[in-house]
Write a protein that holds these residues in place. Sequence first.
Motif, mmCIF file in Angstrom:
data_model
loop_
_atom_site.group_PDB
_atom_site.id
_atom_site.type_symbol
_atom_site.label_atom_id
_atom_site.label_comp_id
_atom_site.label_asym_id
_atom_site.label_seq_id
_atom_site.Cartn_x
_atom_site.Cartn_y
_atom_site.Cartn_z
ATOM 1 N N THR A 6 -33.395 54.698 -10.060
ATOM 2 C CA THR A 6 -33.859 53.602 -10.906
ATOM 3 C C THR A 6 -32.675 52.689 -11.223
ATOM 4 O O THR A 6 -31.524 53.046 -10.944
ATOM 5 N N PRO A 7 -32.916 51.531 -11.855
ATOM 6 C CA PRO A 7 -31.803 50.686 -12.275
ATOM 7 C C PRO A 7 -30.902 51.352 -13.318
ATOM 8 O O PRO A 7 -29.809 50.856 -13.597
ATOM 9 N N ARG A 8 -31.347 52.467 -13.875
ATOM 10 C CA ARG A 8 -30.548 53.209 -14.867
ATOM 11 C C ARG A 8 -29.866 54.425 -14.258
ATOM 12 O O ARG A 8 -29.333 55.272 -14.962
ATOM 13 N N GLY A 9 -29.928 54.527 -12.949
ATOM 14 C CA GLY A 9 -29.364 55.688 -12.274
ATOM 15 C C GLY A 9 -30.451 56.593 -11.732
ATOM 16 O O GLY A 9 -31.635 56.251 -11.767
ATOM 17 N N TYR A 10 -30.051 57.752 -11.228
ATOM 18 C CA TYR A 10 -31.038 58.708 -10.718
ATOM 19 C C TYR A 10 -31.583 59.476 -11.913
ATOM 20 O O TYR A 10 -30.857 60.178 -12.605
ATOM 21 N N HIS A 11 -32.880 59.331 -12.156
ATOM 22 C CA HIS A 11 -33.476 59.859 -13.390
ATOM 23 C C HIS A 11 -34.517 60.934 -13.083
ATOM 24 O O HIS A 11 -35.247 60.835 -12.099
ATOM 25 N N THR A 12 -34.565 61.941 -13.950
ATOM 26 C CA THR A 12 -35.552 63.007 -13.831
ATOM 27 C C THR A 12 -36.318 63.151 -15.133
ATOM 28 O O THR A 12 -35.721 63.238 -16.216
ATOM 29 N N TYR A 13 -37.648 63.165 -15.046
ATOM 30 C CA TYR A 13 -38.490 63.464 -16.203
ATOM 31 C C TYR A 13 -38.634 64.978 -16.322
ATOM 32 O O TYR A 13 -39.129 65.635 -15.400
ATOM 33 N N LEU A 15 -36.150 73.400 -11.410
ATOM 34 C CA LEU A 15 -35.536 72.084 -11.269
ATOM 35 C C LEU A 15 -34.162 72.210 -10.638
ATOM 36 O O LEU A 15 -33.324 72.987 -11.114
ATOM 37 N N THR A 16 -33.924 71.465 -9.579
ATOM 38 C CA THR A 16 -32.655 71.532 -8.872
ATOM 39 C C THR A 16 -31.610 70.638 -9.521
ATOM 40 O O THR A 16 -31.878 69.497 -9.879
ATOM 41 N N SER A 17 -30.404 71.177 -9.646
ATOM 42 C CA SER A 17 -29.242 70.376 -10.031
ATOM 43 C C SER A 17 -28.338 70.296 -8.806
ATOM 44 O O SER A 17 -27.859 71.321 -8.297
ATOM 45 N N ASN A 18 -28.119 69.083 -8.301
ATOM 46 C CA ASN A 18 -27.310 68.901 -7.092
ATOM 47 C C ASN A 18 -26.403 67.682 -7.266
ATOM 48 O O ASN A 18 -26.435 67.014 -8.298
ATOM 49 N N PRO A 19 -25.570 67.355 -6.272
ATOM 50 C CA PRO A 19 -24.645 66.228 -6.434
ATOM 51 C C PRO A 19 -25.317 64.868 -6.599
ATOM 52 O O PRO A 19 -24.671 63.919 -7.030
ATOM 53 N N ILE A 20 -26.603 64.752 -6.260
ATOM 54 C CA ILE A 20 -27.302 63.485 -6.451
ATOM 55 C C ILE A 20 -27.759 63.340 -7.898
ATOM 56 O O ILE A 20 -27.516 62.327 -8.548
ATOM 57 N N ASN A 21 -28.439 64.359 -8.432
ATOM 58 C CA ASN A 21 -29.023 64.187 -9.769
ATOM 59 C C ASN A 21 -28.144 64.712 -10.902
ATOM 60 O O ASN A 21 -28.320 64.307 -12.049
ATOM 61 N N GLU A 22 -27.201 65.626 -10.594
ATOM 62 C CA GLU A 22 -26.307 66.191 -11.619
ATOM 63 C C GLU A 22 -27.099 66.592 -12.868
ATOM 64 O O GLU A 22 -26.696 66.346 -14.001
ATOM 65 N N LEU A 23 -28.220 67.245 -12.658
ATOM 66 C CA LEU A 23 -29.138 67.565 -13.743
ATOM 67 C C LEU A 23 -28.579 68.659 -14.643
ATOM 68 O O LEU A 23 -28.050 69.673 -14.177
#
Length: 352
Positions: A194-201, A263-271
């Motif tokens: 998104t314009p705010r970065g990679y976002h996860t609900y 929920l995956t935490s990886n280098p893209i989402n850094e969740l």
Amino acid sequence: MNCLTCFLGGSSPTGFRTHFDEMINDTRYYTYIIKGGPGTGKSSLMKRLAEAFPDEDKEIYHCSSDPDSLDAVVFLKHKVIFVDGTAPHCFDPEYPGAVQQILNLGEFWDARRLKKNKEGVMSTTADYLQHHARCRRYITALSEVTGDTAQIGRSALSEEKLDGFVNRLAKKILPRRSSAEEGKLQYRQLSAITPRGYHTYIPEGYTAYLLSDRLYAGSERFLRRLADIACKKGYTVSVSVCTLHNTEKFEHILIPELKLAFLTSNPINELTLPEKQIINFRRFYDKKTVSAKKLRIRFNEAAAKNLLDEAVSSLVNAKSEHDKLEQYFIDAVDFDGVNRLCYSLISQIKAE
């Protein structure tokens, strides 16, 4: 009242990806496909419809290009869907009138005003599309470097060890059901650029397991195998894919009946999650193989971060142009007419 919040889809190397057509084709639901230009009130209409049924279980789908806007609302009790059917997610009725219907908000605009601003509309649209094209180029490059890391992960992955872990976990958390009917996969997009970065609900009310995986391969295999086991036991599984790869990869799964989230935490989402059970996937990779490629992995992570930042920047610029485009339409739309349509739709739904 249960409410799942997600995206309609997300940007990918090949453009916008979504699985929402599967919802539209579900003949148990009646779908209103909303057509109209930017700023004609599509999102506001859906927000008001959602507010009109505060106690109903529903699914709210946000726009990845502008998370403050809605792309769809699904009313689970009334079996009614409202969805934005304009680009980049163009939908059309398969069974017009019987199962789907078009709501044309173009009926409420003054075409004469828009014609007067023809040059502005055309040039702004061109700039908007160019920024999205630039975003796709960065995502394409990002998919190549993450794909390289995933290949390293696959070469180092102990599949037998991981599969054994999944089987044991499934026995522990997935109760056997009396029904012999097999469950199914459905798609719900929890993450998007998104314009705010990679976002996860993050789904509310779920017990969440966080899959910490820097190499992508192990967590994806875990999710696919767990989803398969859950379906065979009769559970419906909601899958969220990562659209930033060349091919869709499972990034998260939900098992709604059990209120379980993986929920995956990886280098893209850094969740990160404040409360979670962490499954660290380092244990499933051969240490020597990974160590021999550590410089390449670090390079890929740094490159992916830079490319993701540039893709986000492109979406920020695209949204700026979209906001300009909206203003042309806002000045030309009869919103009283849109409001009357909204009241009529609320009455129709309540009467059914």
